[in-house]
Scaffold this motif. Sequence first.
Motif, mmCIF file in Angstrom:
data_model
loop_
_atom_site.group_PDB
_atom_site.id
_atom_site.type_symbol
_atom_site.label_atom_id
_atom_site.label_comp_id
_atom_site.label_asym_id
_atom_site.label_seq_id
_atom_site.Cartn_x
_atom_site.Cartn_y
_atom_site.Cartn_z
ATOM 1 N N VAL A 1 -6.719 -5.053 -1.167
ATOM 2 C CA VAL A 1 -5.841 -4.965 0.007
ATOM 3 C C VAL A 1 -5.761 -3.532 0.523
ATOM 4 N N LYS A 2 -6.630 -2.667 -0.010
ATOM 5 C CA LYS A 2 -6.688 -1.261 0.394
ATOM 6 C C LYS A 2 -5.365 -0.536 0.156
ATOM 7 N N ALA A 3 -4.732 -0.866 -0.962
ATOM 8 C CA ALA A 3 -3.538 -0.142 -1.409
ATOM 9 C C ALA A 3 -3.965 0.835 -2.508
ATOM 10 N N ASN A 4 -3.044 1.689 -2.922
ATOM 11 C CA ASN A 4 -3.325 2.663 -3.978
ATOM 12 C C ASN A 4 -2.946 2.109 -5.341
ATOM 13 N N ASN A 5 -3.799 2.350 -6.329
ATOM 14 C CA ASN A 5 -3.396 2.103 -7.704
ATOM 15 C C ASN A 5 -2.375 3.149 -8.119
ATOM 16 N N LEU A 6 -1.418 2.757 -8.950
ATOM 17 C CA LEU A 6 -0.461 3.741 -9.461
ATOM 18 C C LEU A 6 -1.188 4.849 -10.199
ATOM 19 N N ASP A 7 -2.251 4.497 -10.893
ATOM 20 C CA ASP A 7 -3.121 5.462 -11.545
ATOM 21 C C ASP A 7 -4.530 5.140 -11.085
ATOM 22 N N ALA A 8 -5.264 6.139 -10.616
ATOM 23 C CA ALA A 8 -6.598 5.908 -10.065
ATOM 24 C C ALA A 8 -7.537 5.259 -11.077
ATOM 25 N N SER A 9 -7.263 5.434 -12.362
ATOM 26 C CA SER A 9 -8.121 4.843 -13.390
ATOM 27 C C SER A 9 -8.070 3.323 -13.392
ATOM 28 N N TYR A 10 -7.037 2.745 -12.789
ATOM 29 C CA TYR A 10 -6.861 1.302 -12.869
ATOM 30 C C TYR A 10 -7.935 0.518 -12.130
ATOM 31 N N TRP A 11 -8.770 1.184 -11.333
ATOM 32 C CA TRP A 11 -9.811 0.449 -10.609
ATOM 33 C C TRP A 11 -10.740 -0.279 -11.568
ATOM 34 N N THR A 12 -10.960 0.290 -12.753
ATOM 35 C CA THR A 12 -11.875 -0.348 -13.697
ATOM 36 C C THR A 12 -11.304 -1.653 -14.246
ATOM 37 N N LEU A 13 -9.982 -1.786 -14.267
ATOM 38 C CA LEU A 13 -9.376 -3.024 -14.755
ATOM 39 C C LEU A 13 -9.703 -4.173 -13.820
ATOM 40 N N GLY A 14 -9.736 -3.893 -12.510
ATOM 41 C CA GLY A 14 -10.128 -4.914 -11.550
ATOM 42 C C GLY A 14 -11.566 -5.364 -11.774
ATOM 43 N N VAL A 15 -12.441 -4.418 -12.106
ATOM 44 C CA VAL A 15 -13.837 -4.741 -12.411
ATOM 45 C C VAL A 15 -13.906 -5.650 -13.638
ATOM 46 N N ARG B 1 5.400 1.283 -1.313
ATOM 47 C CA ARG B 1 4.909 -0.065 -0.999
ATOM 48 C C ARG B 1 3.715 -0.458 -1.868
ATOM 49 N N ASP B 2 3.090 0.537 -2.513
ATOM 50 C CA ASP B 2 1.957 0.228 -3.390
ATOM 51 C C ASP B 2 2.401 -0.422 -4.695
ATOM 52 N N ILE B 3 3.671 -0.263 -5.055
ATOM 53 C CA ILE B 3 4.148 -0.757 -6.351
ATOM 54 C C ILE B 3 3.933 -2.256 -6.476
ATOM 55 N N ALA B 4 4.302 -3.023 -5.449
ATOM 56 C CA ALA B 4 4.188 -4.480 -5.516
ATOM 57 C C ALA B 4 2.743 -4.930 -5.713
ATOM 58 N N TRP B 5 1.808 -4.258 -5.023
ATOM 59 C CA TRP B 5 0.401 -4.649 -5.159
ATOM 60 C C TRP B 5 -0.107 -4.414 -6.573
ATOM 61 N N ASN B 6 0.470 -3.439 -7.271
ATOM 62 C CA ASN B 6 0.020 -3.120 -8.617
ATOM 63 C C ASN B 6 0.498 -4.123 -9.662
ATOM 64 N N ALA B 7 1.309 -5.086 -9.262
ATOM 65 C CA ALA B 7 1.761 -6.105 -10.212
ATOM 66 C C ALA B 7 0.603 -6.981 -10.674
ATOM 67 N N ILE B 8 -0.435 -7.097 -9.859
ATOM 68 C CA ILE B 8 -1.606 -7.894 -10.210
ATOM 69 C C ILE B 8 -2.788 -6.958 -10.395
ATOM 70 N N ILE B 9 -3.391 -6.996 -11.558
ATOM 71 C CA ILE B 9 -4.512 -6.107 -11.859
ATOM 72 C C ILE B 9 -5.659 -6.357 -10.883
ATOM 73 N N GLY B 10 -6.158 -5.291 -10.292
ATOM 74 C CA GLY B 10 -7.299 -5.381 -9.398
ATOM 75 C C GLY B 10 -6.961 -5.649 -7.946
ATOM 76 N N LEU B 11 -5.707 -6.029 -7.656
ATOM 77 C CA LEU B 11 -5.352 -6.383 -6.285
ATOM 78 C C LEU B 11 -5.319 -5.187 -5.337
ATOM 79 N N PRO B 12 -4.854 -4.008 -5.761
ATOM 80 C CA PRO B 12 -4.772 -2.885 -4.810
ATOM 81 C C PRO B 12 -6.091 -2.587 -4.092
ATOM 82 N N GLN B 13 -7.216 -2.633 -4.815
ATOM 83 C CA GLN B 13 -8.493 -2.350 -4.159
ATOM 84 C C GLN B 13 -8.803 -3.352 -3.063
#
Length: 375
Positions: A127-141, A113-125
């Motif tokens: 909505v409290k979903a998981n990034n496909l790769d934990a490094s992606y949090w910086t892209l949201g920043v 279910r985390d896949i759909a949230w990862n379609a938009i950069i920064g959205l997983p954080q």
Amino acid sequence: MNARDRDRLPALDSLRAIAALAVLLFHYTSGYERVVGPHTGPVPNVEWGHLGVELFFVISGFVIAWTLERSSSLTDFTWGRLARLYPAYLAGAMITGIVVFGIGFNPSQIQTRDIAWNAIIGLPQLVKANNLDASYWTLGVEVSFYIMAAAATYALPKLRFEIFCLVWLAVSLAVRGFLPGHVRFQLLLVSNYSPLFVAGAMLFALSPAMRPDRLTVATFAAAIVVAFVGIEPHWLRPTSGAGVCVFVGLVFLTATGRLAILNFRPLVIIGQASYSLYLIHQVVGYWFIFNAERLGVPPIAAIAAATLLVISASIGLRTVVEVPAQRFIRNATRPIVGYEPRAAMADPLQPMQTITRIEGMQPIRGSSDRPKNFE
């Protein structure tokens, strides 16, 4: 060397490479043991490597300030950022998804279910979903910074960018101090990293071509001061502040052409592919190291092999996906953006002296010119 390469500042690419490799080594040593489990043998502790992210943010502040100055409109800036970020992001996410869901290597317990949230950069954080790769949090920043900076630039065209930066720094401090529990608000506001972006942006604003004044100097100084300020009970952060000063110094020396020692071709190539490298290095590298160690490969050798693997893959991604996709998007959106780039012009990564010499005057926001190497 082709025209595209001549328009770059190689030393800044090398600085990006150093930042990316620092993060990679942090993940492959300390990070691996936290996420996957202990290595089968001793490895160096590269805990300091996470500071590479902060160096990236300072570089981003510098480059985005220049990009905003040279973009002809909000549409121009937006399409440029989308072309820069999304093709490689989607390719990197697809590769990571294959490792996680196709091969079944999923130490972070990412859900389908985390896949759909990862379609938009920064959205997983958010909505409290998981990034496909934990490094992606910086892209949201990064995206939050782009949105705020672009809004201040184009929605309030008469507002000095320095005023926006000062307000951002002040609000960031207030949020950290008085609203520590509002995590989503802090994510949207990038309250923990505003000094890094502002310091980088002010480095560009301090270039002679921009005709800096006392407000520019004061804003730069405020960013450095805020970098030292924490929240109770640790209101002083000497290590963090000192690190920001070092990174600002490195970017300054690079932007003014004083770090020619970094014009090392292999490092430059890695730096040019650093975005793709950042996108794919973590999960793919963990998977490779885990299986190599299971086969009896010493951890140091496994880490070295994984590093070569992801560097090669990132260079391939840049060649096959990043550059062609950016070129296609820019050509496709040219009628919408309505610009005609010059045959030769200064690049956002050129040394400050070169920018001054070529432009001769303060660049005018909203001009029809756009850098060829728009990264």
